[in-house]
Design an enzyme around this catalytic site. Structure first.
Site, PDB file in Angstrom:
ATOM      1  N   CYS A 118      57.012  97.537  87.278  1.00 44.53           N
ATOM      2  CA  CYS A 118      56.942  97.648  85.816  1.00 44.53           C
ATOM      3  C   CYS A 118      55.959  96.631  85.231  1.00 44.53           C
ATOM      4  O   CYS A 118      54.762  96.770  85.388  1.00 44.53           O
ATOM      5  CB  CYS A 118      58.342  97.524  85.213  1.00 44.53           C
ATOM      6  SG  CYS A 118      58.435  98.096  83.494  1.00 44.53           S
ATOM      7  N   HIS A 221      61.640 101.348  88.031  1.00 39.42           N
ATOM      8  CA  HIS A 221      62.485 100.261  88.531  1.00 39.42           C
ATOM      9  C   HIS A 221      63.329 100.741  89.714  1.00 39.42           C
ATOM     10  O   HIS A 221      64.502 101.094  89.548  1.00 39.42           O
ATOM     11  CB  HIS A 221      63.405  99.747  87.418  1.00 39.42           C
ATOM     12  CG  HIS A 221      62.713  98.966  86.362  1.00 39.42           C
ATOM     13  ND1 HIS A 221      62.583  97.591  86.405  1.00 39.42           N
ATOM     14  CD2 HIS A 221      62.091  99.371  85.227  1.00 39.42           C
ATOM     15  CE1 HIS A 221      61.921  97.188  85.323  1.00 39.42           C
ATOM     16  NE2 HIS A 221      61.610  98.244  84.610  1.00 39.42           N
ATOM     17  N   GLU A 223      64.713  99.009  91.925  1.00 38.15           N
ATOM     18  CA  GLU A 223      65.831  98.101  92.182  1.00 38.15           C
ATOM     19  C   GLU A 223      67.105  98.556  91.479  1.00 38.15           C
ATOM     20  O   GLU A 223      68.222  98.222  91.914  1.00 38.15           O
ATOM     21  CB  GLU A 223      65.474  96.665  91.774  1.00 38.15           C
ATOM     22  CG  GLU A 223      65.487  96.381  90.283  1.00 38.15           C
ATOM     23  CD  GLU A 223      64.189  96.736  89.574  1.00 38.15           C
ATOM     24  OE1 GLU A 223      64.012  96.319  88.410  1.00 38.15           O
ATOM     25  OE2 GLU A 223      63.356  97.444  90.168  1.00 38.15           O
TER      26      GLU A 223
END
Length: 250
Positions: A118, A221, A223
């Site tokens: 990002c 994202h 994660e």
């Protein structure tokens, strides 16, 4: 031995209730968890508030890690790509920008791999000579997707198309369903980078370096998604694998 992966830090905007009135250095917990899951050992590298200390800090920390993660975070100061701030620019942290730029340059010069996420993609692009849309809603395509999703952040919200022959295609196939939590994006691509994924409205969703050896940068994202979608661990695994190769050569 597990390779050490540096994760650049941010600082809480509000005072921490644990550390009295001091602003606490931090990094995203889910990035830490993803790196541990794939065999890396993460360390947080906070930025110095005093820019004059940046060169010494970078040179001190560089030998400690074999790979670098640039996580999401605040907007990037537009003066770094020769623009003045527009009305819809969000919070920026100038010392963090300067520190990450110096660390990116040193990491690339040392031949170490980078995974950028990002904001990480954005500061990487700016560092290497590119520019950004300060605010997609007011500067981006007339017909664009919702890139700042209203769905919970761990859920996917739009599709991306991935270019054949890229490292990302090897990891995730020709398309992916990803989350989207950003209002800035690549405008002018930096020299030495190539676009390897885009949304249907043309917004850049991933870039790699031309040689496909050091840089993998994602606009979404992973994660936040990997506990529900294990394929989203693949970029972290690739970073750790590359870092292990670098550590064994070093």
């Amino acid at each position: 031995m597990r390779p050490i992966i540096a994760v650049t830090g941010d600082s809480l905007v509000d005072p921490s209730p644990i550390i009295n009135l001091n602003y606490a250095d931090m990094a995203p917990q889910m990035i830490k968890n993803a790196l541990l899951q794939v065999g890396g050992t993460p360390i947080i590298v906070p930025f110095p508030e005093d820019p004059s200390q940046i060169p010494a800090v970078v040179q001190s920390v560089l030998p400690l890690f074999s790979g670098l993660v640039l996580p999401g975070g605040p907007d990037i100061d537009p003066t770094l790509y020769h623009e003045e701030p527009r009305p819809h620019l969000g919070r920026t942290t100038y010392p963090k920008d300067l520190f990450e730029q110096a660390l990116i340059k040193a990491t690339l010069a040392a031949g170490k791999p980078i995974l950028a996420i990002c904001r990480g993609l954005q500061i990487l692009n700016v560092t290497l000579g590119g520019s950004l849309y300060q605010d997609l809603a007011t500067q981006g395509p007339a017909e664009q997707l919702q890139h700042a999703q209203t769905a919970p952040g761990q859920y996917p919200t739009h599709h991306i198309q991935i270019k054949a022959g890229s490292t990302l295609e090897q990891l995730m196939g020709s398309s992916a369903y990803v989350n989207s939590r950003h209002h800035q994006a690549v405008r002018q691509l930096a020299p030495g980078l190539k676009v390897v994924a885009q949304a249907s409205d043309g917004i850049v969703e991933a870039v790699e370096d031309q040689a496909q050896q050091q840089i993998l940068a994602l606009q979404w994202h992973p994660e936040n998604m990997w506990p529900q979608d294990r394929q989203q661990l693949a970029p972290f695994q690739k970073l750790v694998d590359r870092a292990q190769v670098f550590r064994e050569k070093d």
